[in-house]
Design a protein around this motif. Structure first.
Motif, PDB file in Angstrom:
ATOM      1  N   CYS A 120     -62.980  85.975 -22.858  1.00  0.00           N
ATOM      2  CA  CYS A 120     -61.772  85.392 -23.456  1.00  0.00           C
ATOM      3  C   CYS A 120     -62.167  84.082 -24.123  1.00  0.00           C
ATOM      4  N   LEU A 121     -62.516  84.158 -25.408  1.00  0.00           N
ATOM      5  CA  LEU A 121     -63.115  83.037 -26.123  1.00  0.00           C
ATOM      6  C   LEU A 121     -62.107  82.255 -26.945  1.00  0.00           C
TER       7      LEU A 121
ATOM      8  N   ARG B  82     -69.821  78.044 -22.578  1.00  0.00           N
ATOM      9  CA  ARG B  82     -69.992  77.962 -24.028  1.00  0.00           C
ATOM     10  C   ARG B  82     -70.618  79.255 -24.522  1.00  0.00           C
ATOM     11  N   SER B  83     -70.088  79.783 -25.612  1.00  0.00           N
ATOM     12  CA  SER B  83     -70.607  81.019 -26.196  1.00  0.00           C
ATOM     13  C   SER B  83     -71.169  80.716 -27.577  1.00  0.00           C
TER      14      SER B  83
ATOM     15  N   MET C   9     -74.376  82.901 -23.454  1.00  0.00           N
ATOM     16  CA  MET C   9     -73.282  82.312 -22.692  1.00  0.00           C
ATOM     17  C   MET C   9     -73.832  81.354 -21.648  1.00  0.00           C
ATOM     18  N   THR C  10     -73.467  80.061 -21.751  1.00  0.00           N
ATOM     19  CA  THR C  10     -73.976  79.004 -20.888  1.00  0.00           C
ATOM     20  C   THR C  10     -72.839  78.419 -20.064  1.00  0.00           C
ATOM     21  N   VAL C  11     -72.979  78.428 -18.740  1.00  0.00           N
ATOM     22  CA  VAL C  11     -71.943  77.924 -17.840  1.00  0.00           C
ATOM     23  C   VAL C  11     -71.852  76.405 -17.939  1.00  0.00           C
TER      24      VAL C  11
ATOM     25  N   TYR D  21     -65.712  78.510 -26.607  1.00  0.00           N
ATOM     26  CA  TYR D  21     -65.646  78.392 -25.160  1.00  0.00           C
ATOM     27  C   TYR D  21     -64.944  79.615 -24.583  1.00  0.00           C
ATOM     28  N   GLY D  22     -65.227  79.893 -23.320  1.00  0.00           N
ATOM     29  CA  GLY D  22     -64.587  81.007 -22.639  1.00  0.00           C
ATOM     30  C   GLY D  22     -64.317  80.657 -21.191  1.00  0.00           C
ATOM     31  N   PHE D  23     -63.589  81.518 -20.516  1.00  0.00           N
ATOM     32  CA  PHE D  23     -63.236  81.307 -19.112  1.00  0.00           C
ATOM     33  C   PHE D  23     -64.286  81.970 -18.216  1.00  0.00           C
TER      34      PHE D  23
END
Length: 444
Positions: free
Chosen positions: A121-122, A144-145, A186-188, A203-205
């Motif tokens: 969900c970006l 972060r995507s 994808m970086t947490v 950004y995503g959840f």
């Protein structure tokens, strides 16, 4: 005790129409481009047909304000920020609805047991003259995507080797495994993010490992949806600092589930938290509402939480009485400007918000009806009533009985026809009920 939710149970049967499925699959073609030993369980979501309709890449932005004057007395900077989404298959914008609601639709997501789950969900924060950005969520976290294109096989192998450090996960895809490939990295980031503004950053959840829903024998689609549901009821805060030093902050309430997808006559796509029929497209994702700007209504029928799926809000196809050369199958498209709420004759109809009665009467289609004005261009319409108990000019309070349900006008059974209008334009009424109300709805 867990309460049965008929609305969510019904939504489990929703299928994606073949035409929409093929369009999104064509736009979201992805193939895993490399084979390597698996050292941990990886999940790639939303690549199957039913979830392909969810494959929407999101960008967010578009609330604007203009301070009248700068600190020096000259023209002020034009400052703006907000949220807008774009569909991956067409590039068409997914605009906020009239009540300020936005859909974060899931696109691609991955997870590992060590790193947690990236939901897909970006969103992007879009605006003018933004200097710094702060994001925070009170449940789960954010990631972060970054999309990288034109990768060689060696560059892909380097990504996979770097991934083993555990700092990020990546999904690799491409038209041809022997040609250039692309990767989503994808970086947490955690629950709070602050830094310089980058308009290209998505950004995503993110679901932490301890909160992940995992079941090796489960349907990956259902597992993906269950992880998205981690954010049901969460709050997302977005704060920006502009080049002139001013700061603006917005807080959004999140709810999750199936969002009805509707294409307008001009090709635009709308996503709303609306009940969908078996043959209607939907996406599974996160629905957000601005806590300060959204206006919420009370449910307008006493004791009934059922919405008729035979006559939903929006476009639908009906069978005409006579075929024509242009339409030999007798199918034609109509627009239903409200929702129908079945109720026994005489059931109290309640004012959805404080307001003033601006019109009452009888219409051949609407039957006995009344209109309430709630200010700032917002109106509600109550139709097909057995009787109307107020008159033009009356002021009413939210929850006050104003009419009785009936079957007048073009009606095939007792119900309330309920409309919401903003500045004279019909809106989806379901977008004006908060998640606490939507979660109690049944569809028949």
């Amino acid at each position: 005790m867990t309460m049965k939710n008929d609305y969510r149970d019904l939504m489990e049967t929703v299928s994606v129409p073949e035409g929409l499925e093929n369009r999104v699959l064509a736009a979201a073609r992805q193939k895993q481009a490399a084979v390597r030993p698996e050292k941990r369980r990886r999940t790639h979501w939303l690549r199957n047909a039913a979830c392909a309709a969810c494959a929407l890449a999101l960008l967010l932005g578009t609330v604007t304000w203009r301070p009248g004057q700068g600190a020096s007395g000259g023209p002020a900077l034009t400052c703006s920020f907000g949220l807008t989404a774009y569909a991956a298959d067409t590039g068409a914008p997914l605009l906020p609805n009239a009540n300020g609601g936005l859909a974060f639709a899931s696109s691609n997501g991955m997870g590992t047991e060590e790193l947690g789950r990236c939901t897909g969900c970006l969103f992007q924060v879009r605006g003018e003259n933004i200097r710094t950005l702060t994001l925070s969520v009170d449940r789960g976290g954010l990631y972060r995507s970054e999309t990288r294109t034109g990768l060689t096989k060696e560059e892909v192998r380097q990504l996979f080797r770097a991934e083993e450090s555990g700092d990020f996960v990546c999904s690799v895809y491409g038209e041809d495994e022997d040609g250039p490939m692309s990767a989503e990295v994808m970086t947490v980031l955690g629950a709070d993010v602050t830094g310089d503004y980058n308009p290209d950053c998505s950004y995503g959840f993110w679901v932490p490992p301890e909160d992940m829903v995992t079941d090796p024998e489960a349907d990956l689609r259902q597992e993906a949806w269950a992880n998205i549901d981690t954010f049901d009821g969460a709050r997302l805060t977005v704060a920006v600092t502009f080049a002139d030093g001013t700061r603006q902050e917005k807080t959004y309430t999140l709810s999750t589930g199936r969002l009805r997808a509707e294409y307008g006559a001009d090709g635009t796509l709308s996503l709303l938290p609306q009940l969908a029929g078996d043959d209607e497209p939907f996406v599974y994702g996160v629905y957000v509402a601005d806590e300060a700007d959204s206006r919420w209504l009370q449910w307008p029928v006493e004791g009934s939480r059922t919405v008729s799926l035979s006559n939903p809000y929006g476009q639908r196809q009906v069978t005409a009485e006579q075929p024509t050369s242009e339409d030999p199958e007798r199918l034609r498209t109509t627009v239903h400007s409200g929702i129908d709420i079945p109720a026994d004759r005489g059931t109290p109809v309640l004012a959805a918000a404080d307001g003033t009665v601006t019109d009452t009467g009888f219409d051949p289609v609407l039957g006995n009806y009344l209109v309430l004005d709630h200010g700032d261009g917002l109106e509600t319409v109550y139709a097909c009533c057995r009787s109307v108990d107020v008159k033009q000019g009356d002021t009413v309070k939210a929850g006050e009985m104003i009419a009785a349900a009936g079957s007048t006008g073009q009606s095939t059974g007792p119900h309330l026809h309920f409309e919401v209008r903003q500045d004279g334009e019909a809106q989806n009424p379901v977008a004006y009920f908060d998640s606490a109300v939507r979660d109690t709805l049944r569809a028949e």
